[in-house]
Design an enzyme around this catalytic site. Structure first.
Site, short mmCIF file in Angstrom:
data_model
loop_
_atom_site.label_atom_id
_atom_site.label_comp_id
_atom_site.label_asym_id
_atom_site.label_seq_id
_atom_site.Cartn_x
_atom_site.Cartn_y
_atom_site.Cartn_z
NE ARG A 124 -3.96 -2.10 1.94
CZ ARG A 124 -3.77 -3.17 2.70
NH1 ARG A 124 -2.80 -3.19 3.60
NH2 ARG A 124 -4.55 -4.22 2.57
CE LYS A 146 -0.46 13.26 -15.08
NZ LYS A 146 -0.69 13.48 -16.52
CD GLU A 188 7.77 16.98 -22.93
OE1 GLU A 188 6.97 17.86 -22.53
OE2 GLU A 188 7.44 16.08 -23.74
CE LYS A 229 4.93 17.53 -14.78
NZ LYS A 229 5.15 16.21 -15.33
CD GLU A 239 -3.75 15.60 -16.75
OE1 GLU A 239 -3.00 14.80 -16.16
OE2 GLU A 239 -3.83 15.68 -17.97
NE ARG A 243 0.12 16.89 -13.69
CZ ARG A 243 0.62 16.13 -12.73
NH1 ARG A 243 0.13 16.19 -11.52
NH2 ARG A 243 1.58 15.30 -12.97
CG ASN A 247 -1.88 17.43 -22.27
OD1 ASN A 247 -0.96 16.64 -22.00
ND2 ASN A 247 -3.08 17.32 -21.74
CG HIS A 250 2.42 16.59 -25.15
ND1 HIS A 250 3.16 17.75 -25.15
CD2 HIS A 250 3.18 15.67 -24.50
CE1 HIS A 250 4.31 17.53 -24.52
NE2 HIS A 250 4.35 16.28 -24.12
CG HIS A 254 0.25 11.92 -27.51
ND1 HIS A 254 -0.53 12.34 -26.46
CD2 HIS A 254 1.50 11.79 -27.01
CE1 HIS A 254 0.23 12.48 -25.38
NE2 HIS A 254 1.46 12.15 -25.70
CG HIS A 266 7.39 11.85 -26.43
ND1 HIS A 266 6.02 11.76 -26.54
CD2 HIS A 266 7.64 12.77 -25.47
CE1 HIS A 266 5.47 12.60 -25.69
NE2 HIS A 266 6.43 13.23 -25.02
N1 LIG Z 1 5.17 10.41 -15.11
C1 LIG Z 1 5.13 11.46 -15.88
O1 LIG Z 1 4.61 12.51 -15.53
C2 LIG Z 1 5.77 11.39 -17.24
C3 LIG Z 1 5.96 12.55 -17.98
C4 LIG Z 1 6.58 12.47 -19.21
C5 LIG Z 1 6.98 11.23 -19.69
N2 LIG Z 1 6.77 10.11 -18.96
C6 LIG Z 1 7.22 8.81 -19.45
O2 LIG Z 1 8.63 8.81 -19.53
C7 LIG Z 1 9.03 7.88 -20.52
C8 LIG Z 1 10.11 8.49 -21.36
O3 LIG Z 1 11.20 8.86 -20.54
P1 LIG Z 1 12.68 8.90 -21.12
O4 LIG Z 1 12.68 9.65 -22.37
O5 LIG Z 1 13.57 9.31 -20.02
O6 LIG Z 1 12.90 7.38 -21.54
P2 LIG Z 1 13.77 6.19 -20.91
O7 LIG Z 1 13.59 6.08 -19.47
O8 LIG Z 1 13.51 5.00 -21.75
O9 LIG Z 1 15.26 6.67 -21.18
C9 LIG Z 1 15.68 6.80 -22.52
C10 LIG Z 1 16.95 6.00 -22.78
O10 LIG Z 1 18.05 6.71 -22.24
C11 LIG Z 1 18.82 5.88 -21.40
N3 LIG Z 1 19.39 6.75 -20.38
C12 LIG Z 1 18.72 7.40 -19.39
N4 LIG Z 1 19.57 8.17 -18.71
C13 LIG Z 1 20.80 8.00 -19.25
C14 LIG Z 1 22.08 8.54 -19.00
N5 LIG Z 1 22.28 9.45 -18.06
N6 LIG Z 1 23.12 8.13 -19.77
C15 LIG Z 1 22.91 7.23 -20.78
N7 LIG Z 1 21.74 6.71 -21.08
C16 LIG Z 1 20.68 7.08 -20.32
C17 LIG Z 1 17.87 4.82 -20.92
O11 LIG Z 1 18.58 3.65 -20.61
C18 LIG Z 1 16.98 4.63 -22.14
O12 LIG Z 1 17.59 3.74 -23.04
C19 LIG Z 1 7.80 7.50 -21.29
O13 LIG Z 1 7.41 6.19 -20.94
C20 LIG Z 1 6.75 8.49 -20.83
O14 LIG Z 1 5.45 7.95 -20.84
C21 LIG Z 1 6.18 10.18 -17.74
#
Ligand SMILES: NC(=O)c1ccc[n+]([C@@H]2O[C@H](COP(=O)([O-])OP(=O)(O)OC[C@H]3O[C@@H](n4cnc5c(N)ncnc54)[C@H](O)[C@@H]3O)[C@@H](O)[C@H]2O)c1
Length: 367
Positions: A124, A146, A188, A229, A239, A243, A247, A250, A254, A266
């Site tokens: 939990r 999130k 972003e 943010k 949201e 919030r 988007n 976006h 998307h 993305h």
């Molecule tokens: N929770 C939220 O509010 C929120 C907001 C935006 C995006 N997201 C989510 O985040 C995800 C995308 O995040 P992302 O772009 O970080 O992707 P990711 O976590 O897949 O990282 C991208 C790649 O970079 C590599 N990497 C990360 N840090 C590194 C570093 N310092 N050195 C070398 N390699 C590194 C990772 O291994 C991966 O291969 C999506 O799934 C999206 O839905 C969530």
């Protein structure tokens, strides 16, 4: 020089410290020491990030007496899955994690989303610390609480809100981030400026990609984006309204990603979505054309529009209308009144968006 901001979410009765500074990863153990978490601390990272940073982070945690245990997931979006969540929770059980154990998410947005969901579900709810290592996670995913995994039917369909106690941002992690991932994060950062901070947009327009090599400037820019943010999240944790401004770019972004069957990264989807939104803002919300032009030049200067994969206009429009933000006679889009001031337009005419698509997807004229 460490910058600190405290994100207070009154609705959730939670308080999250965000620390931003070069070299902070080495301070993680010391920073957590005062909080009274029992050992062992559990760190979730993807295999690539663990390969690069497990040793340094483990050292910092061990020195503070936290006896860290590392759990890894395969790098990539596919790890945002139920089987990974189930596997991680069972590994936590096996290794003796209990209700007071601290979970640290070390990695990009994928790791943050998965570890966050695990932290919110395990017994939990466990306390969570986010240590984002990608630019996207630093300015976006790690802030706001999130969590989510994907289902075969779509992205982020299963998730919770679970705010971290601490977000520790060390821009030095970015030294190893591949350029393609950097670009996903920049989209972003640009978005944050467009919706909330005209000065940030002008600063970026003035310095362009030089910033990539200037870690001190980069740190300051990350701090500005985080503040935007955090400010929005603090006022609208669930949201309900404000919030939605996050988007910007976006909705169409998307749809472009989906139409490319997710071959379009993305960040490029969002960048193209922002180009369209800037153009649309000129006619629908009165954004001065010179500001729109400056914004579009800035987006283009990052190279987002170079060598676009072939995208079918009809497929983009079909994906746009499948998007849950679609209304009957139009599509909800975030547009700008001014640089730094965004509004939600509930029914942007799809026909106008379609016309803009031709402009944005058209291959550049060859001389
Ligand atoms: N929770 C939220 O509010 C929120 C907001 C935006 C995006 N997201 C989510 O985040 C995800 C995308 O995040 P992302 O772009 O970080 O992707 P990711 O976590 O897949 O990282 C991208 C790649 O970079 C590599 N990497 C990360 N840090 C590194 C570093 N310092 N050195 C070398 N390699 C590194 C990772 O291994 C991966 O291969 C999506 O799934 C999206 O839905 C969530």
């Amino acid at each position: 020089l460490t910058r600190e901001l405290v994100l207070i979410i009154p609705a959730e009765d939670s308080r999250c410290r965000v620390l931003i500074g070069r070299g902070l990863r080495r301070e993680l153990g010391r920073l957590l020491a005062g909080e009274g978490f029992p050992p062992p601390v559990f760190v979730i990272a993807d295999g690539r990030v663990a390969g690069l940073y497990e040793e340094a982070v483990a050292q910092s945690l061990s020195a503070a007496g936290f006896a860290p245990t590392f759990l890894t997931i395969p790098p990539g979006e596919r790890s945002k899955s139920w089987p990974q969540v189930r596997r991680l929770t069972r590994e936590l059980l096996e290794r003796g994690a209990h209700r007071k154990s601290l979970l640290v998410a070390l990695g990009g947005g994928v790791t943050g989303d998965v570890a966050g969901l695990v932290a919110s579900l395990y017994m939990r709810g466990l306390p969570l610390v986010q240590v984002p290592t990608s630019l996207l996670a630093m300015v976006d995913a790690a802030i706001g609480g999130k969590t989510a995994i994907n289902l075969p039917e779509g992205k982020n369909l299963l998730g919770t809100f679970h705010h971290p106690r601490l977000v520790l941002i060390d821009p030095e992690f970015l030294r190893t981030l591949p350029p393609r991932e950097f670009l996903n994060g920049w989209a972003e950062v640009l978005k944050a400026g467009f919706i909330r901070n005209a000065a940030l947009v002008r600063e970026l327009a003035g310095s362009g990609r030089e910033i990539w090599g200037d870690e001190e400037k980069l740190t300051s820019i990350i701090a500005q984006a985080v503040r935007i943010k955090a400010d929005i999240v603090a006022r609208d944790a669930r949201e309900a309204g404000l919030r939605r401004l996050l988007n910007f770019g976006h909705t169409l972004g998307h749809a472009l990603e989906a139409a490319s069957r997710f071959r379009l990264p993305h960040g490029r989807g969002v960048a193209l979505g922002m180009l369209a939104a800037l153009r649309l803002s000129e006619s629908l919300t009165g954004l001065p054309p010179e500001d729109s032009q400056m914004g579009r030049n800035l987006i283009q200067s990052f190279g987002y529009t170079r060598n676009l994969p072939r995208l079918n206009r009809e497929e983009v429009l079909a994906a746009l209308s499948r998007d849950k933000k679609r209304h009957d006679t139009g599509v909800a889009m975030v547009l700008l009144k001014h640089l730094g001031e965004a509004v939600v337009v509930e029914e942007a005419p799809v026909a106008r968006v379609a016309a803009l698509l031709d402009e944005i997807l058209a291959p550049p004229a060859r001389p």
